[in-house]
Write a protein that holds these residues in place. Structure first.
Motif, PDB file in Angstrom:
ATOM      1  N   ARG A   1       0.834  -1.216   0.000  1.00 39.81           N
ATOM      2  CA  ARG A   1       0.000   0.000   0.000  1.00 39.81           C
ATOM      3  C   ARG A   1       0.862   1.257   0.000  1.00 39.81           C
ATOM      4  O   ARG A   1       0.524   2.244  -0.648  1.00 39.81           O
ATOM      5  CB  ARG A   1      -0.941  -0.013   1.204  1.00 39.81           C
ATOM      6  N   ILE A   2       1.979   1.202   0.707  1.00 34.76           N
ATOM      7  CA  ILE A   2       2.903   2.347   0.699  1.00 34.76           C
ATOM      8  C   ILE A   2       3.498   2.501  -0.697  1.00 34.76           C
ATOM      9  O   ILE A   2       3.537   3.601  -1.252  1.00 34.76           O
ATOM     10  CB  ILE A   2       4.014   2.164   1.758  1.00 34.76           C
ATOM     11  N   ARG A   3       3.936   1.395  -1.274  1.00 39.70           N
ATOM     12  CA  ARG A   3       4.553   1.410  -2.601  1.00 39.70           C
ATOM     13  C   ARG A   3       3.571   1.891  -3.672  1.00 39.70           C
ATOM     14  O   ARG A   3       3.894   2.759  -4.469  1.00 39.70           O
ATOM     15  CB  ARG A   3       5.027  -0.003  -2.944  1.00 39.70           C
ATOM     16  N   ASP A   4       2.377   1.339  -3.681  1.00 37.52           N
ATOM     17  CA  ASP A   4       1.428   1.593  -4.761  1.00 37.52           C
ATOM     18  C   ASP A   4       0.627   2.879  -4.597  1.00 37.52           C
ATOM     19  O   ASP A   4       0.337   3.554  -5.580  1.00 37.52           O
ATOM     20  CB  ASP A   4       0.454   0.422  -4.891  1.00 37.52           C
ATOM     21  N   ASP A   5       0.250   3.195  -3.342  1.00 35.97           N
ATOM     22  CA  ASP A   5      -0.679   4.308  -3.119  1.00 35.97           C
ATOM     23  C   ASP A   5      -0.113   5.413  -2.233  1.00 35.97           C
ATOM     24  O   ASP A   5      -0.840   6.348  -1.903  1.00 35.97           O
ATOM     25  CB  ASP A   5      -1.968   3.777  -2.467  1.00 35.97           C
ATOM     26  N   HIS A   6       1.129   5.275  -1.800  1.00 31.54           N
ATOM     27  CA  HIS A   6       1.690   6.214  -0.824  1.00 31.54           C
ATOM     28  C   HIS A   6       0.712   6.386   0.346  1.00 31.54           C
ATOM     29  O   HIS A   6       0.420   7.496   0.779  1.00 31.54           O
ATOM     30  CB  HIS A   6       2.029   7.562  -1.459  1.00 31.54           C
ATOM     31  N   ASP A   7       0.247   5.243   0.837  1.00 31.57           N
ATOM     32  CA  ASP A   7      -0.781   5.189   1.890  1.00 31.57           C
ATOM     33  C   ASP A   7      -0.159   5.565   3.240  1.00 31.57           C
ATOM     34  O   ASP A   7       0.627   4.810   3.803  1.00 31.57           O
ATOM     35  CB  ASP A   7      -1.373   3.782   1.930  1.00 31.57           C
TER      36      ASP A   7
ATOM     37  N   ILE B   1      18.994   7.335  13.393  1.00 26.42           N
ATOM     38  CA  ILE B   1      19.058   6.190  12.478  1.00 26.42           C
ATOM     39  C   ILE B   1      17.657   5.628  12.258  1.00 26.42           C
ATOM     40  O   ILE B   1      17.269   5.322  11.121  1.00 26.42           O
ATOM     41  CB  ILE B   1      20.014   5.101  13.006  1.00 26.42           C
ATOM     42  N   MET B   2      16.885   5.500  13.342  1.00 25.93           N
ATOM     43  CA  MET B   2      15.526   4.973  13.226  1.00 25.93           C
ATOM     44  C   MET B   2      14.691   5.849  12.290  1.00 25.93           C
ATOM     45  O   MET B   2      13.975   5.352  11.423  1.00 25.93           O
ATOM     46  CB  MET B   2      14.887   4.877  14.611  1.00 25.93           C
ATOM     47  N   GLN B   3      14.802   7.173  12.435  1.00 22.48           N
ATOM     48  CA  GLN B   3      14.054   8.082  11.567  1.00 22.48           C
ATOM     49  C   GLN B   3      14.484   7.890  10.110  1.00 22.48           C
ATOM     50  O   GLN B   3      13.648   7.874   9.203  1.00 22.48           O
ATOM     51  CB  GLN B   3      14.276   9.539  11.996  1.00 22.48           C
ATOM     52  N   ASP B   4      15.782   7.735   9.891  1.00 19.82           N
ATOM     53  CA  ASP B   4      16.294   7.531   8.541  1.00 19.82           C
ATOM     54  C   ASP B   4      15.784   6.209   7.958  1.00 19.82           C
ATOM     55  O   ASP B   4      15.405   6.138   6.786  1.00 19.82           O
ATOM     56  CB  ASP B   4      17.822   7.566   8.556  1.00 19.82           C
ATOM     57  N   VAL B   5      15.762   5.174   8.784  1.00 19.28           N
ATOM     58  CA  VAL B   5      15.269   3.868   8.340  1.00 19.28           C
ATOM     59  C   VAL B   5      13.804   3.973   7.929  1.00 19.28           C
ATOM     60  O   VAL B   5      13.405   3.493   6.859  1.00 19.28           O
ATOM     61  CB  VAL B   5      15.452   2.804   9.451  1.00 19.28           C
TER      62      VAL B   5
ATOM     63  N   ARG C   1      10.285   5.821   1.138  1.00 22.11           N
ATOM     64  CA  ARG C   1      10.784   6.154  -0.195  1.00 22.11           C
ATOM     65  C   ARG C   1      11.076   4.925  -1.054  1.00 22.11           C
ATOM     66  O   ARG C   1      10.952   4.975  -2.270  1.00 22.11           O
ATOM     67  CB  ARG C   1      12.070   6.979  -0.093  1.00 22.11           C
ATOM     68  N   LYS C   2      11.480   3.832  -0.424  1.00 20.65           N
ATOM     69  CA  LYS C   2      11.961   2.686  -1.195  1.00 20.65           C
ATOM     70  C   LYS C   2      11.121   1.428  -1.002  1.00 20.65           C
ATOM     71  O   LYS C   2      11.631   0.312  -1.149  1.00 20.65           O
ATOM     72  CB  LYS C   2      13.422   2.411  -0.839  1.00 20.65           C
TER      73      LYS C   2
ATOM     74  N   THR D   1      12.838  -8.576   8.534  1.00 19.10           N
ATOM     75  CA  THR D   1      14.231  -8.772   8.141  1.00 19.10           C
ATOM     76  C   THR D   1      14.707  -7.632   7.255  1.00 19.10           C
ATOM     77  O   THR D   1      15.812  -7.111   7.435  1.00 19.10           O
ATOM     78  CB  THR D   1      14.402 -10.125   7.414  1.00 19.10           C
ATOM     79  N   TRP D   2      13.866  -7.212   6.310  1.00 14.02           N
ATOM     80  CA  TRP D   2      14.216  -6.114   5.408  1.00 14.02           C
ATOM     81  C   TRP D   2      14.461  -4.833   6.199  1.00 14.02           C
ATOM     82  O   TRP D   2      15.462  -4.153   6.020  1.00 14.02           O
ATOM     83  CB  TRP D   2      13.101  -5.933   4.378  1.00 14.02           C
TER      84      TRP D   2
END
Length: 191
Positions: free
Chosen positions: A22-28, A60-64, A70-71, A84-85
């Protein structure tokens, strides 16, 4: 009982994959908030237990979490679970921060040739991490899920028992067997 536990674990894994999609497809944003609320404190906790100070762990957590937003398209459920990812991204960011901290400021540069053991260490760590990832992926599903919950999900054995409904002894036995398999797999690197 075990059938429903396996189903619940499968449902949870599918839920995280669905949120990433949903994040990837719709920026949900709601999907991202759900991922953030679950994984952000766990990522920060793992970083702090690995020796990172609280402020750096927070950065680091915020960056992750920003990277996940974004990715999300780079996530491949055939290669790894969502947990795991995410924790791999966190580990890589921590390594980047450690490298950056070890770089001297221009006025601190030493003259003459310098030894660069950090690059070899970093390469060795990367190779070990890849080998460990493959070894974890090769574990039987029941053992792999418990290892992920214990080491990536930041859950104690008792918390895992509460979540899965499995007896504490079963959890400890499976984790011990998994760790033995991982030790054996990692010992094969030196051979």
């Amino acid at each position: 009982m075990r059938r429903s536990v396996t189903r619940n674990d499968t449902d949870a894994a599918e839920h995280w994959v669905t949120l990433i999609a949903r994040i990837r497809d719709d920026h949900d944003e709601a999907a991202f908030v759900a991922l953030f609320e679950h994984f952000a404190p766990r990522v920060k906790g793992v970083l702090m237990r690995s020796g990172t100070d609280a402020a750096t762990a927070e950065e680091i957590m915020q960056d992750v979490m920003t990277t996940i937003w974004r990715k999300a398209a780079q996530f491949d459920p055939a290669r790894a679970s969502v947990a795991t990812w995410i924790f791999t991204i966190a580990r890589n960011r921590r390594i980047d921060v450690l490298r950056k901290q070890r770089r001297p400021e221009p006025e601190e540069l030493a003259w003459g040739p310098e030894h660069e053991p950090d690059q070899a260490d970093a390469l060795g760590l990367q190779q070990e991490s890849e080998h460990l990832g493959a070894a974890i992926a090769a574990l039987p599903a029941k053992q792999r899920e418990l290892i992920e919950k214990a080491y990536f999900g930041d859950l104690s054995h008792s918390e895992i028992a509460d979540v899965t409904g499995l007896p504490l002894g079963t959890i400890k036995s499976r984790i011990r067997l998994a760790l033995d398999r991982l030790r054996h797999a990692m010992s094969q690197i030196d051979k």
